[in-house]
Design a protein around this motif. Structure first.
Motif, mmCIF file in Angstrom:
data_model
loop_
_atom_site.group_PDB
_atom_site.id
_atom_site.type_symbol
_atom_site.label_atom_id
_atom_site.label_comp_id
_atom_site.label_asym_id
_atom_site.label_seq_id
_atom_site.Cartn_x
_atom_site.Cartn_y
_atom_site.Cartn_z
ATOM 1 N N GLU A 57 1.128 4.859 1.725
ATOM 2 C CA GLU A 57 1.343 5.244 0.225
ATOM 3 C C GLU A 57 1.417 4.058 -0.588
ATOM 4 O O GLU A 57 1.222 4.418 -1.779
ATOM 5 C CB GLU A 57 2.523 5.943 0.425
ATOM 6 N N ASP A 58 2.034 2.937 -0.317
ATOM 7 C CA ASP A 58 2.202 1.886 -1.033
ATOM 8 C C ASP A 58 1.102 0.713 -1.077
ATOM 9 O O ASP A 58 1.572 -0.409 -1.290
ATOM 10 C CB ASP A 58 3.432 1.493 -0.975
ATOM 11 N N ARG A 59 0.158 1.080 -0.521
ATOM 12 C CA ARG A 59 -0.829 -0.180 0.222
ATOM 13 C C ARG A 59 -2.275 0.397 -0.518
ATOM 14 O O ARG A 59 -3.021 0.770 0.131
ATOM 15 C CB ARG A 59 -0.711 -0.078 1.628
ATOM 16 N N PRO A 60 -2.689 -0.422 -1.447
ATOM 17 C CA PRO A 60 -3.975 -0.176 -2.185
ATOM 18 C C PRO A 60 -5.158 -0.806 -1.214
ATOM 19 O O PRO A 60 -6.274 -0.462 -1.574
ATOM 20 C CB PRO A 60 -3.924 -0.852 -3.366
ATOM 21 N N ASP A 61 -4.768 -1.834 -0.264
ATOM 22 C CA ASP A 61 -5.811 -2.513 0.335
ATOM 23 C C ASP A 61 -6.170 -1.727 1.568
ATOM 24 O O ASP A 61 -6.615 -2.348 2.727
ATOM 25 C CB ASP A 61 -5.389 -3.811 0.596
ATOM 26 N N LEU A 67 -1.731 8.597 8.119
ATOM 27 C CA LEU A 67 -2.120 7.450 7.488
ATOM 28 C C LEU A 67 -1.858 7.437 5.981
ATOM 29 O O LEU A 67 -1.399 6.394 5.410
ATOM 30 C CB LEU A 67 -3.751 7.437 7.355
ATOM 31 N N LYS A 68 -1.923 8.479 5.347
ATOM 32 C CA LYS A 68 -1.290 8.802 3.938
ATOM 33 C C LYS A 68 0.098 8.210 3.565
ATOM 34 O O LYS A 68 0.267 7.484 2.753
ATOM 35 C CB LYS A 68 -1.379 10.401 3.428
ATOM 36 N N GLY A 105 -8.905 -3.046 -7.337
ATOM 37 C CA GLY A 105 -7.608 -2.629 -7.463
ATOM 38 C C GLY A 105 -7.460 -1.770 -6.094
ATOM 39 O O GLY A 105 -6.491 -1.115 -5.759
ATOM 40 N N GLY A 106 -8.381 -1.965 -5.197
ATOM 41 C CA GLY A 106 -8.194 -1.211 -3.862
ATOM 42 C C GLY A 106 -8.750 0.252 -4.096
ATOM 43 O O GLY A 106 -9.043 1.028 -4.965
ATOM 44 N N LEU A 107 -8.323 1.120 -3.052
ATOM 45 C CA LEU A 107 -8.737 2.364 -2.855
ATOM 46 C C LEU A 107 -7.347 3.435 -3.144
ATOM 47 O O LEU A 107 -6.227 3.021 -2.727
ATOM 48 C CB LEU A 107 -8.942 2.884 -1.444
ATOM 49 N N PRO A 108 -7.465 4.637 -3.608
ATOM 50 C CA PRO A 108 -6.600 5.452 -4.034
ATOM 51 C C PRO A 108 -5.821 5.965 -2.766
ATOM 52 O O PRO A 108 -6.476 6.052 -1.577
ATOM 53 C CB PRO A 108 -6.995 6.555 -4.909
ATOM 54 N N PRO A 109 -4.724 6.898 -2.851
ATOM 55 C CA PRO A 109 -4.156 7.244 -1.598
ATOM 56 C C PRO A 109 -4.962 8.448 -1.100
ATOM 57 O O PRO A 109 -5.717 8.961 -1.940
ATOM 58 C CB PRO A 109 -3.034 7.902 -1.927
#
Length: 435
Positions: free
Chosen positions: A105-109, A100-101, A359-363
């Protein structure tokens, strides 16, 4: 209020057995801040639940399908969810976190990722916990577990902020109010505890003997699965087969079905170390954890030291009824005093805060990486056909397309052969090796 805050949350649950599907689906419902749409994914393997097992669990989903790890990751890349519950064994959780990571990786949502344990954590504490590290929430089913989980994470320098205290999601039912007619004794069997023919035969004999001593009672052997089915743990010596050799009294029966429905008519719950003991204690049903085979880590009954519930069949036959220790019960997340309704409040608040994070969630950041565990992590990922970076390995099943009809037929046949080998052939080989 914005429309996005009122429509149902999209929740996905990935599970690898009937028990973990039950835990994951019920957990999703309890920790979600509002109404949910539930999509279930069953990870293909030896313990993938059958239609009968799914029906017995009694949990319904808006959609349910069987997938490989790579198929699941593709679905998570292509579909949008708010919350994802990983109801898997530790290695499966770790593999999915790395997969999933990579795809997010380029998806903050990305979704909020939740994981945890199905029941009592009595073995592989550090191993299982570190394999689950990296999820946004690692659920602890009791105050005691939450304290232990934080100690492990902090002890290795890992962030312990994900540890969130809840309770077992399947507790419930009416409190015990008095004896039924007939008085009913239930032995909750476990697939792998104990694991020897001698010990399992001993327990069956004592249960049958109890039925003969008390003809006025109904004595039930509550079974988890039918022969040929798998659960979270492998059952090499089903009690059904052992019972075929017995001349069973008329007041002795083997039963299947939902544990809660069996507890509705139970006056005395007896087990070696099943989570059913916690369900029973939650409902204030007299509960016994057997000491006949010793109090040992291998049996899991050491977890109940201090509970007041430990006793032997000799003591039960003589009329002894243990009294649970209130303080011990409270520390186990068994909210017999009535606080169960609020046990998931903190988790819901935590998830709501993460969903609303600007800004969404971090990786995702698992503790295990190719740097921290170069001799351990690659093998875990490879078992799910993933490389060290979480990407599908060459030749991974269905890495690039949906399986066609022929491939689906071949898969079903191969899975049946695999299950037959694990449950039928391998035990014979092991027993031959002991001669």
């Amino acid at each position: 209020m914005p429309a996005s805050a009122t429509k149902p949350l999209r929740v996905a649950v990935l599970a690898d057995s009937d028990t973990r599907w039950k835990w994951g689906a019920l957990t999703a419902d309890r920790v979600a801040p509002r109404e949910i749409r539930l999509d279930g994914f069953l990870l293909r393997g030896r313990a993938t639940p059958t239609a009968r097992q799914l029906g017995e669990v009694g949990v319904r989903a808006d959609s349910l399908r069987e997938v490989t790890a790579v198929e699941f990751l593709r679905a998570m890349r292509e579909e949008s969810y708010d919350v994802l519950v990983l109801a898997l064994v530790g290695g499966g959780v770790q593999a999915m976190l790395h997969g999933l990571k990579r795809i997010w990786e380029d998806r903050p949502d990305r979704p909020v990722v939740v994981t945890g344990y199905v029941g009592v954590v009595y073995e592989k504490l550090a191993d299982g916990l570190l394999l689950r590290h990296g999820a946004d929430l690692v659920l602890a089913n009791s105050r005691q577990d939450a304290e232990r989980f934080r100690t492990v994470y902090e002890g290795v320098g890992a962030d312990a902020g994900s540890v969130t205290e809840v309770a077992l999601p399947f507790l419930g039912g009416d409190a015990y109010t008095g004896e039924h007619d007939p008085y009913t004794v239930v032995f909750a069997a476990q697939p792998s505890v104990p694991d020897s023919r001698r010990d399992r035969t001993y327990l069956l004999n004592r249960l049958v003997e109890h039925a003969r001593r008390h003809p006025e009672r109904e004595v039930l052997l509550k079974l988890r699965s039918r022969p040929g089915e798998h659960t979270t743990h492998i059952e090499e010596l089903p009690y059904q087969k052992l019972a075929q050799r017995q001349d069973l009294p008329s007041n002795f029966r083997l039963v299947y079905g939902h544990m809660g429905e069996v507890l509705d008519r139970t006056d005395l719950l007896v087990t070696v170390s099943s989570t059913a003991a916690l369900e029973s204690l939650h409902r204030r049903i007299p509960t016994v954890v057997l000491t006949d085979l010793g109090i040992r880590e291998a049996l899991g009954n050491h977890h109940f030291v201090g509970s007041g519930c430990l006793a032997s069949w000799d003591q039960l036959d003589a009329g002894h009824r243990p009294e649970p220790d209130p303080e011990w019960v409270a520390r186990q997340g068994v909210a017999a005093e009535g606080s169960y309704a609020t046990a998931f409040d903190h988790a819901r608040e935590h998830i709501a805060a993460l969903l609303g994070r600007p800004g969404g969630l971090p990786p995702l950041t698992p503790y295990y990486t190719p740097v921290t565990a170069p001799g351990y992590l690659p093998g875990i990922l490879a078992r799910h056909h993933l490389g060290p970076d979480g990407s599908p390995l060459p030749g991974a099943p269905a890495a690039d397309r949906e399986p066609g009809p022929v491939r689906q037929i071949v898969r079903r046949a191969a899975r049946g052969a695999y299950r037959h080998g694990v449950q039928r052939v391998a035990p014979v080989i092991r027993r031959m090796g002991e001669l």
